[in-house]
Scaffold this motif. Sequence first.
Motif, PDB file in Angstrom:
ATOM      1  N   ASN A 524       0.835  -1.209   0.000  1.00 60.71           N
ATOM      2  CA  ASN A 524       0.000   0.000   0.000  1.00 60.71           C
ATOM      3  C   ASN A 524       0.865   1.253   0.000  1.00 60.71           C
ATOM      4  O   ASN A 524       0.590   2.235  -0.718  1.00 60.71           O
ATOM      5  CB  ASN A 524      -0.925   0.000   1.222  1.00 60.71           C
ATOM      6  N   ALA A 525       1.922   1.231   0.827  1.00 60.93           N
ATOM      7  CA  ALA A 525       2.790   2.414   0.915  1.00 60.93           C
ATOM      8  C   ALA A 525       3.486   2.681  -0.415  1.00 60.93           C
ATOM      9  O   ALA A 525       3.586   3.832  -0.876  1.00 60.93           O
ATOM     10  CB  ALA A 525       3.811   2.214   2.037  1.00 60.93           C
ATOM     11  N   LEU A 526       3.955   1.643  -1.090  1.00 57.99           N
ATOM     12  CA  LEU A 526       4.617   1.812  -2.380  1.00 57.99           C
ATOM     13  C   LEU A 526       3.643   2.362  -3.421  1.00 57.99           C
ATOM     14  O   LEU A 526       3.962   3.264  -4.211  1.00 57.99           O
ATOM     15  CB  LEU A 526       5.197   0.467  -2.853  1.00 57.99           C
ATOM     16  N   GLY A 527       2.441   1.828  -3.433  1.00 57.79           N
ATOM     17  CA  GLY A 527       1.455   2.289  -4.413  1.00 57.79           C
ATOM     18  C   GLY A 527       1.066   3.736  -4.193  1.00 57.79           C
ATOM     19  O   GLY A 527       0.953   4.514  -5.143  1.00 57.79           O
ATOM     20  N   LEU A 528       0.869   4.082  -2.907  1.00 61.00           N
ATOM     21  CA  LEU A 528       0.482   5.457  -2.599  1.00 61.00           C
ATOM     22  C   LEU A 528       1.612   6.431  -2.916  1.00 61.00           C
ATOM     23  O   LEU A 528       1.374   7.576  -3.353  1.00 61.00           O
ATOM     24  CB  LEU A 528       0.094   5.558  -1.109  1.00 61.00           C
ATOM     25  N   LYS A 534       2.414  11.668  -8.815  1.00 63.92           N
ATOM     26  CA  LYS A 534       1.693  12.110 -10.003  1.00 63.92           C
ATOM     27  C   LYS A 534       0.609  13.141  -9.679  1.00 63.92           C
ATOM     28  O   LYS A 534       0.001  13.692 -10.582  1.00 63.92           O
ATOM     29  CB  LYS A 534       1.043  10.915 -10.697  1.00 63.92           C
ATOM     30  N   LEU A 535       0.320  13.370  -8.388  1.00 65.96           N
ATOM     31  CA  LEU A 535      -0.767  14.271  -7.998  1.00 65.96           C
ATOM     32  C   LEU A 535      -0.220  15.633  -7.579  1.00 65.96           C
ATOM     33  O   LEU A 535       0.882  15.705  -7.020  1.00 65.96           O
ATOM     34  CB  LEU A 535      -1.553  13.668  -6.831  1.00 65.96           C
ATOM     35  N   SER A 539      -3.891  19.296  -4.121  1.00 66.14           N
ATOM     36  CA  SER A 539      -5.193  18.718  -4.445  1.00 66.14           C
ATOM     37  C   SER A 539      -5.698  17.894  -3.262  1.00 66.14           C
ATOM     38  O   SER A 539      -4.934  17.407  -2.415  1.00 66.14           O
ATOM     39  CB  SER A 539      -5.087  17.833  -5.694  1.00 66.14           C
ATOM     40  N   ALA A 540      -7.020  17.719  -3.213  1.00 70.36           N
ATOM     41  CA  ALA A 540      -7.656  16.929  -2.138  1.00 70.36           C
ATOM     42  C   ALA A 540      -7.239  15.475  -2.229  1.00 70.36           C
ATOM     43  O   ALA A 540      -7.043  14.787  -1.209  1.00 70.36           O
ATOM     44  CB  ALA A 540      -9.186  17.054  -2.245  1.00 70.36           C
ATOM     45  N   THR A 541      -7.057  14.992  -3.473  1.00 70.02           N
ATOM     46  CA  THR A 541      -6.658  13.577  -3.648  1.00 70.02           C
ATOM     47  C   THR A 541      -5.273  13.337  -3.073  1.00 70.02           C
ATOM     48  O   THR A 541      -4.998  12.273  -2.484  1.00 70.02           O
ATOM     49  CB  THR A 541      -6.664  13.224  -5.144  1.00 70.02           C
ATOM     50  N   TYR A 542      -4.394  14.303  -3.219  1.00 67.21           N
ATOM     51  CA  TYR A 542      -3.048  14.167  -2.673  1.00 67.21           C
ATOM     52  C   TYR A 542      -3.075  14.011  -1.152  1.00 67.21           C
ATOM     53  O   TYR A 542      -2.394  13.161  -0.577  1.00 67.21           O
ATOM     54  CB  TYR A 542      -2.219  15.392  -3.071  1.00 67.21           C
ATOM     55  N   HIS A 543      -3.911  14.888  -0.524  1.00 70.00           N
ATOM     56  CA  HIS A 543      -4.018  14.816   0.952  1.00 70.00           C
ATOM     57  C   HIS A 543      -4.643  13.498   1.403  1.00 70.00           C
ATOM     58  O   HIS A 543      -4.237  12.911   2.427  1.00 70.00           O
ATOM     59  CB  HIS A 543      -4.836  15.998   1.473  1.00 70.00           C
ATOM     60  N   THR A 544      -5.594  12.994   0.646  1.00 69.91           N
ATOM     61  CA  THR A 544      -6.212  11.696   1.000  1.00 69.91           C
ATOM     62  C   THR A 544      -5.194  10.576   0.884  1.00 69.91           C
ATOM     63  O   THR A 544      -5.090   9.687   1.747  1.00 69.91           O
ATOM     64  CB  THR A 544      -7.406  11.399   0.066  1.00 69.91           C
ATOM     65  N   ALA A 545      -4.404  10.581  -0.183  1.00 69.77           N
ATOM     66  CA  ALA A 545      -3.370   9.561  -0.364  1.00 69.77           C
ATOM     67  C   ALA A 545      -2.319   9.644   0.733  1.00 69.77           C
ATOM     68  O   ALA A 545      -1.795   8.617   1.211  1.00 69.77           O
ATOM     69  CB  ALA A 545      -2.724   9.712  -1.738  1.00 69.77           C
ATOM     70  N   LEU A 546      -2.009  10.880   1.168  1.00 68.23           N
ATOM     71  CA  LEU A 546      -1.034  11.060   2.243  1.00 68.23           C
ATOM     72  C   LEU A 546      -1.528  10.450   3.553  1.00 68.23           C
ATOM     73  O   LEU A 546      -0.777   9.794   4.293  1.00 68.23           O
ATOM     74  CB  LEU A 546      -0.744  12.559   2.423  1.00 68.23           C
TER      75      LEU A 546
END
Length: 729
Positions: A524-528, A534-535, A539-546
């Motif tokens: 999961n950590a590698l994928g995120l 790439k984000l 962006s909100a998606t970046y914060h969610t992935a973080l």
Amino acid sequence: MMQNHSREFYRAIIGNSMDLIAVMDEEGNYSFIGDSVTAILGYEPKELLGVNAFSLIHPKDLPAVQAMLENLQPLKPTVFPLLRFKTKDGGWRWLESTLCDMLQNEHVQGILVTSHDVTEATELAYQNDFHQAYYRSLFFEHPDTVFTLNLHGEFQQVNKHGQTLTGYTESEFLRTSYTTLVHPDFLEITEKAMQKVWAGEAHTIEVCIITQQGGLKNISVSIMPIYFRGKLQGAQGIAKDVTETVKAQQLIQEQAQQLNNILESITEPFYALDSSWRFTFVSSAYASYMGLDQTAIVGQVIWEVLPGLVTTKFYKVCHEVAEQKISAHFETIYEAPEPRTLQVSVYPSTAGIAVHFIDITERKNLQSKLEKLSLVASKTVNGIVIMDADSRIEWVNDGFCRLTGYSRDEVLGLKPSDILQGPDTDPKVSKRILEKYKTLEPFSEEVLNYRKSGEKLWFYIDVTPIFDQEGKLVNYIAIETDITEKKEAEAKLVKLADDLYKHNLDLQQFTYIISHNLRAPVANALGLTQLMNKLPKDSATYHTALQKLQGSIQQLDTVVKDINHILSLRDSGRVSTREQVSLAQVCQDVLDHLGEEIQHIGANIKIDIAPEHCLLSIRAYLYSILYNLVTNSLKYRSEKRQLTLTIATERDKRGYVLTVRDNGLGMEMHLVQNHLFQLYKRFHPNIYGKGIGLFLVKTQVQALSGKIEVESAPEAGTTFKVYLGAKHV
């Protein structure tokens, strides 16, 4: 024609009468007394005039006299009972008296007393009564049966003990012939005895009688003739029950015969001598050994039968035993056709001495051979033990003494197992060795023994039985090899294999952790991380992935901490110091820690731990084990019923059994039993948990050298039993 007589005439008649005639007034004072008083009582008549008659009467007879005087009627003679009058010399005479009240007679004016001296007749009657009473007491109160027979041999009288002896009543005895009681086998001897009695000779015999109930009794009868005025009147007898005595004599005879049989059964020579050195008993074994006639030598003096013994040690010892009354045991050489070595025992007895001996010639020869072999055996490294037929040590070599620490004198006469085996010797091995001895065949065995110092010692024993020319077992020879180092090496290998097995299980668990618990958060950590590159950072998606990346890293950190915790348990179990731990106190500490949660859910807690249940253990482990088990019971309780949790301990042969039982949700054991104590295995997915608690419990129990068992069923609850092998206080 009636003649008138003078006063002297009447006085002469009264004075010479055999009776005592006297007159007394109303108070009993003599106013006249005849001259015969001198012959009867020794008084002169004038000595008694005015004397009160009552003072001369015996005190015991006086009350009866006074009572009769009160009822005396005028001119009516009254005969008084016998009474005693005091004589002048202080003695007493029996008088029979007649009183007549003549107070109204103008010539007498008193009470006329006529007395007759009946002393001799009274004393004779008393003697007869005394003898009759004595005879009746002897006859009727005698503890044995007393009887009389007439000249026809018929019973005339039988005392009360006759019924006890025979069962016949007194009336049944009367006019019955004694022959009806005597057993037919004893009639002849009884008739001969009675013929002697009728001839005037007393006789005593023992016969057997038949009781009324048909039983048999042995009696001893003493019969004597009865004569009256020189003429035979019958016979009197005394019968005593001697049945028990006869039985006792028979028993003694039987025991004597039995003793004789026992002595005859002794295979070794045996004989007895009286104080005159005469043979009183000779066993057939002795007669056969000596070549003598068994019956012919009984009663003969031993020194005359065997004169060659007079100059031997045997002669001297026999006299010492007879004088000092102390047993003696010795070896001697008997010069028969060829010299034989004898082991002789001489015992004192009340009548003389008893002698028993064994021919040990062959044993001595064998011993000589063994002594020669011992020179070789004593130089070997291994232990060598020579035992007799009863497995008792006769000799050990220096190697045995060096290996065990015992001296040769300390072990002689003992069985090796009695001194070498100890508390940790396997009972099954001990029993197997004993069974192999009984087979009388060579055998080998490994057994844990102990040195004299208490140090453990492993022996490989090789035992061989030794037989004589007749096939009789005489010895065992055991060769004992020290295999302690070998057994210790084997134990180390077993422990190493066990440790490798446990380490292998740990590696399997760690493989599982790496392949499942570590792989998921790392992936999961590698994928995120790749996604976040790439984000846009704003962006909100970046914060969610973080945030998800942080969660994966935290999960990874948790797994690493679990692994560290498990490894620390493995290490601390090997080095932690053990202490005395109270199981009751540990339980109370756990319940205090979980008190609020227990009170919140309303659990019913039952504790059955004795205050004295203490053991040497690691307190932190016991606390953790109990804490995890109690926590599981609270967590996996059923919502359908109140939780009942029981915590108890009991002793077993290794230490204690700790039981934790609840009535919670339970589990399907056939589904979960292979995974129950593995890491991250959970069996109630609807209830939060990490799946590490039971793994820790199992790890800690094993670290304490214990084991854990589980019983469970759905909606019936779960029971954990922890076996703690630590020594209790």
